[in-house]
Design an enzyme around this catalytic site. Structure first.
Site, short mmCIF file in Angstrom:
data_model
loop_
_atom_site.label_atom_id
_atom_site.label_comp_id
_atom_site.label_asym_id
_atom_site.label_seq_id
_atom_site.Cartn_x
_atom_site.Cartn_y
_atom_site.Cartn_z
CE LYS A 79 -3.91 2.08 2.62
NZ LYS A 79 -4.83 1.82 3.89
CB SER A 154 -8.14 3.57 3.12
OG SER A 154 -7.15 2.93 3.87
CB SER A 178 -8.36 0.45 5.79
OG SER A 178 -9.15 2.02 5.61
#
Lengths: 489, 100
Positions: A79, A154, A178
């Site tokens: 990420k 997210s 997330s």
């Protein structure tokens, strides 16, 4: 089956027996990325040259038979809020568009030491603030199961990359769901570890008392192997716990006999889609057939979790994001002749709307005259939510819930209404507030024309009982086929 | 419109505290959004928390010490590598103290 579709558990023995090279495997992943990225857009940057270089290095390790681990030679995605030395780390924000970290996050360094291969940095909601990955300043990621729908957020890029076989496994971060919510929306496995289980050093901070890094995998076993690498105390993060890390691979027993599965009545209420309810209740019934005992429990403060979270998390965020001032790194607005204007213009141009909304909300909740009514009140309700779980775990070993009230929603469906977007995290937020570990794994599909949508089962355990999560999740996975289905792309 | 929690003037003040700025349309929109969110979080007032201790951190930890040892750290050049503007070995910013 193509190489890029396989799991760490399948690939590691082939690599170690030198029946397969990491370069060959990495090339298959990079080819998949090239073919699918125009439609999926999971990655903000792809590290082709560096990935092949790391794969060659992994192959040299196999040749020498030195420093070989289950992750050696495995292509993983990161990420883009995890710092990677010498490689851009943007947090999907204009304010960090050109930021190149001078150091690696601890999890990145540990994966490097294990010989993993980094293929790229994945898309996210700006600074991990969002539930759909639509708040990225750079691109919108599509859900591989239905390109018109969001991958969740997210960590939507990491979840989509794993689901689309554009990597073998990935790392994400989870502040209010997330990792788990996008794992559920994309039909993969995602774990949020206990707070303090994994070092946060080098994770760009959103809400420091809630943030945790965790793995995405195609199977429960793959998540366990990644956790074996990244879990444990780190002197660079004083909130990382001095608690021994068990071998998570040995927790992967297909056996739930005698375990008590708590089903909280507050999670099966209005707003929960019928198909999600049916799938999750079906999963609990399956676990009961396999020898577990289902017990109804109560988590009475569940209806207050979203309100508590949307005071605690923005308050911490408003403080953490004060560092983006255009002085040391990141974007700076040009031609400002005094420093206050420079700060203000820089932050005006650099941050997106949702980030500004949360900074405003957090600053307000912490400001003179409102601190007691909002922030302190939320911290007290956080205690009640934590206590709910402590009491529930006297009656059960693990809690089973839906990961989200609905399957993946359509892009644009919730962008105009912040509260509707926040409510999509209603079932995941409590685990962050209580600091306990939780995993999402596939437990069914919802009808959606020709594009079935995955449904996530969330399992929650007491602090540092990731081993229980792996055991229950693995048992369920071995007894079902949901994780074997692939999106049609 | 239900009872207003924040006015446009409050939002301008919070924007100043946050080192953010907004045009008139944005002020209106943020006032609307913050009011809605604050009305939503008001449900916490239903709970009596007078006898409850706050939790700011889920793991009970205090005084995490380490040995005070000299270790390698970033070089001056590494620390400055991302600087938007620099002069020699320093970060450069606009003038802070204005002439009277």
């Amino acid at each position: 089956m193509h190489l890029n579709e396989q799991t760490i558990t399948q690939l590691a023995p082939l690599l170690q027996a030198r029946k397969l090279s990491s370069v060959e495997l990495t090339r298959s992943v990079l080819e998949r990325i090239r073919a699918l990225e125009p439609r999926v857009r999971a990655y903000l940057s792809v590290m082709e040259t560096q990935a092949l270089h790391m794969a060659e290095e992994a192959d040299r390790r196999f040749k020498r038979g030195e420093n070989v681990t289950p992750l050696t030679g495995i292509p993983v995605a990161l990420k883009d809020n995890l710092c990677t030395q010498g490689w851009p780390t943007t947090c999907a924000s204009k304010i960090l568009q050109n930021f190149v970290p001078p150091y690696d996050a601890t999890v990145v360094a540990r994966l490097k030491d294990a010989g993993a291969v980094f293929v790229g940095k994945t898309n996210l909601d700006e600074f991990a603030m969002g539930s759909s990955t639509e708040n990225s300043a750079f691109q919108v990621t599509a859900n591989p199961w239905d390109l018109e729908r969001v991958p969740g957020g997210s960590s939507g890029g990491s979840a989509a990359a794993v689901a689309a076989d554009e990597c073998i496994a990935a790392l994400g971060s989870d502040t209010g769901g997330s990792i788990r919510q996008p794992a559920g929306f994309c039909g993969v496995v995602g774990l949020k570890p206990t707070y303090g289980r994994v070092s946060r050093y080098g994770l760009v901070a959103f809400a420091s008392s809630l943030d945790q890094i965790g793995p995405f995998g195609k199977t429960v076993a793959d998540c366990a192997l990644v956790m074996n690498c990244i879990a444990g105390r780190d002197p660079a993060d004083s909130t990382s716990a001095s608690v021994a890390v068990p071998d998570y691979a040995s927790a992967l027993r297909a056996d739930v006999k005698g375990l008590r599965i708590g089903v909280p009545k507050e999670y099966f209420v209005e707003g929960l889609s019928r198909e999600v309810e049916t799938a999750v209740r079906g999963a609990v019934a399956r676990l009961a057939e396999l020898g577990a005992e289902a017990v109804e429990i109560s988590l009475p403060h569940t209806p207050y979790a979203v309100a508590t979270y949307y005071l605690c998390a923005p308050a911490e965020a408003s403080s953490n994001l004060a560092r983006y001032d255009g002085v040391h790194y990141g974007y700076r607005a040009a031609d400002q002749d005094n420093i206050i204007d420079m700060y203000t213009r820089t932050r005006h141009d650099g941050f997106g709307t949702e980030v500004k909304r949360r900074i405003m909300l957090g600053t307000y909740a912490l400001s003179a005259g409102y601190y007691d009514a909002y922030y302190l009140k939320a911290l007290k309700v956080r205690t009640l939510i934590k206590r709910d779980f402590e009491q529930a775990f006297e009656l059960c070993d693990v809690i089973a819930t839906p990961t989200s009230p609905t399957p993946a929603f359509r892009a644009g469906e919730k962008t105009g209404d912040p509260i509707q977007m926040y409510l999509s995290d209603i079932f995941t937020i409590s685990a962050n507030l209580a600091g306990i570990p939780a995993i999402s794994l596939p437990c069914g599909f919802a009808q959606n024309g020709g594009h079935p949508l995955p449904i996530g089962l969330q399992l929650i355990a007491p602090v540092f009982r990731e081993d229980t999560l792996f055991r229950v999740a693995h048992t369920y996975e071995q007894a079902t086929d949901f994780h074997k289905k692939k999106p049609t792309l | 419109m239900p009872s207003e929690k924040v006015t446009e003037a409050d939002v301008r003040h919070v924007a100043y505290l946050s080192r953010l700025e907004f045009n008139a349309d944005e002020i209106q929109r943020f006032t609307h959004d913050l009011n809605n969110i604050l009305l939503y979080v008001d449900k916490l007032a239903e709970l009596d928390t007078s006898a409850v201790e706050p939790t700011s951190h889920s793991l009970k930890m205090q005084n995490v010490f380490r040995d005070d040892e000299v270790r390698a750290s970033l070089t001056n050049e590494q620390a400055l590598a991302n600087a938007p503007e620099r002069e020699g070995p320093f970060f450069k910013v606009p003038q802070i103290i204005q002439e009277p």
